[in-house]
Design a protein around this motif. Structure first.
Motif, mmCIF file in Angstrom:
data_model
loop_
_atom_site.group_PDB
_atom_site.id
_atom_site.type_symbol
_atom_site.label_atom_id
_atom_site.label_comp_id
_atom_site.label_asym_id
_atom_site.label_seq_id
_atom_site.Cartn_x
_atom_site.Cartn_y
_atom_site.Cartn_z
ATOM 1 N N GLY A 162 -10.839 4.752 -4.482
ATOM 2 C CA GLY A 162 -11.328 6.696 -3.872
ATOM 3 C C GLY A 162 -12.246 5.959 -2.556
ATOM 4 O O GLY A 162 -12.493 6.815 -1.989
ATOM 5 N N TYR A 163 -12.085 4.562 -1.664
ATOM 6 C CA TYR A 163 -12.757 4.594 -1.036
ATOM 7 C C TYR A 163 -12.628 5.270 0.287
ATOM 8 O O TYR A 163 -11.418 4.692 0.279
ATOM 9 N N ILE A 210 1.186 -1.194 0.467
ATOM 10 C CA ILE A 210 -0.574 -0.038 0.264
ATOM 11 C C ILE A 210 1.336 1.014 0.121
ATOM 12 O O ILE A 210 0.601 2.603 -0.885
ATOM 13 N N LYS A 211 1.867 1.597 1.117
ATOM 14 C CA LYS A 211 2.930 2.279 1.138
ATOM 15 C C LYS A 211 3.605 2.877 -0.188
ATOM 16 O O LYS A 211 4.003 3.668 -0.288
ATOM 17 N N VAL A 270 -4.844 1.255 -13.899
ATOM 18 C CA VAL A 270 -5.450 1.081 -12.868
ATOM 19 C C VAL A 270 -5.308 2.476 -12.137
ATOM 20 O O VAL A 270 -3.956 1.851 -11.702
ATOM 21 N N LYS A 271 -5.695 3.611 -11.594
ATOM 22 C CA LYS A 271 -5.342 4.196 -10.462
ATOM 23 C C LYS A 271 -5.096 2.850 -8.707
ATOM 24 O O LYS A 271 -5.979 2.849 -8.529
ATOM 25 N N VAL A 272 -4.075 3.319 -8.365
ATOM 26 C CA VAL A 272 -4.023 2.677 -7.009
ATOM 27 C C VAL A 272 -4.205 2.646 -5.692
ATOM 28 O O VAL A 272 -3.859 4.209 -5.903
ATOM 29 N N THR A 273 -5.731 2.369 -4.953
ATOM 30 C CA THR A 273 -6.047 3.196 -3.618
ATOM 31 C C THR A 273 -6.229 1.699 -2.766
ATOM 32 O O THR A 273 -5.982 0.903 -3.145
ATOM 33 N N GLU A 274 -5.863 2.656 -1.615
ATOM 34 C CA GLU A 274 -5.964 1.421 -0.506
ATOM 35 C C GLU A 274 -7.276 0.804 -1.238
ATOM 36 O O GLU A 274 -7.491 -0.671 -0.225
ATOM 37 N N ALA A 326 -10.184 -4.576 -1.678
ATOM 38 C CA ALA A 326 -10.968 -4.888 -1.583
ATOM 39 C C ALA A 326 -10.588 -5.808 -3.199
ATOM 40 O O ALA A 326 -11.199 -7.188 -2.917
ATOM 41 N N ALA A 327 -9.933 -5.928 -3.988
ATOM 42 C CA ALA A 327 -8.725 -7.418 -3.993
ATOM 43 C C ALA A 327 -8.353 -7.857 -3.504
ATOM 44 O O ALA A 327 -8.707 -9.664 -4.059
ATOM 45 N N ALA A 328 -8.098 -7.528 -2.329
ATOM 46 C CA ALA A 328 -7.464 -8.495 -1.475
ATOM 47 C C ALA A 328 -9.098 -9.596 -1.025
ATOM 48 O O ALA A 328 -8.616 -10.693 -0.632
#
Length: 218
Positions: free
Chosen positions: A202-203, A143-144, A154-158, A163-165
């Motif tokens: 983006g959540y 994440i960091k 795809v823009k990576v967000t936390e 969700a993918a995990a």
């Protein structure tokens, strides 16, 4: 005042009024100008309704189905994708409940009775949170490292990572990120890590605290 005095007062007054109405038909003395014919004048409120109106508190923060990008919005959007939000469903592969957990994942977070899990919505919510906390701990470095970057368009967000995990496990997310999109896991229904990462980006998942030993307990 005697009757004769009243007659002497009323009769001249009535005559003057009739003369005024005849001479000034459009004046303010015309009673037709004040007709209420055709107007809805019944403003009575039933006793029961008036009590309801008086007793209802003013609520400024009422619940709305639109949850935006909040954490609750994240959970409900993911649940809708997984099961249409049905706590008591089991899919063709045996995944359970609102968030479609597999039995092996449940064991990792301390749940060993799938049947008990399926019929307990409170436990399902706790399982979702525990799984997210564990996944966030496993993926904390990724994440960091990758948050905010573009991978495979795809823009990576936390939230996308979490969700993918949830879909594929944290190991598959690591492989996707570290291969820069080259290793894109797909489940039996065709849902991919990349798709979940984009769909749920983006959540606000800041309330999820990384916890290596997270368990779901009542």
């Amino acid at each position: 005042m005697n009757i004769n005095s009243v007659k002497n007062f009323v009769l001249p007054f009535a005559i003057c009024l009739l003369i005024a109405l005849a001479l000034y038909p459009d004046s303010s003395l015309n009673p037709e100008a004040y007709s209420t014919e055709g107007l809805e004048l019944n403003y009575n409120i039933s006793e029961d309704l008036s009590l309801v109106v008086q007793e209802q508190p003013i609520i400024h923060n009422m619940f709305t189905p639109y949850l935006g990008k909040s954490f609750e919005g994240f959970k409900e959007a993911l649940a809708f994708k997984e099961s249409r939000g049905d706590y008591f469903t089991v899919n063709t592969l045996g995944y359970l409940g609102k968030y479609q957990f597999g039995s092996e994942t449940l064991k990792v977070i301390g749940i060993y009775s799938p049947n008990k899990f399926l019929y307990n919505p409170e436990l399902q919510e706790k399982a979702f949170m525990a799984n997210a906390e564990r996944n966030k701990w496993v993926l904390r470095k990724d994440i960091k490292r990758f948050e905010g970057k573009l991978i495979g368009g795809v823009k990576v967000t936390e939230s996308g990572i979490l969700a993918a995990a949830h879909l594929a496990g944290p190991g598959s997310v690591k492989k996707f990120l570290r291969s820069y999109g080259g290793n894109n896991f797909a489940d039996a229904y065709g849902s991919t890590v990349k798709h979940y990462m984009k769909k749920f980006s983006g959540y606000d998942t800041s309330m999820v605290v990384p916890d290596k030993k997270a368990k779901a307990t009542l």
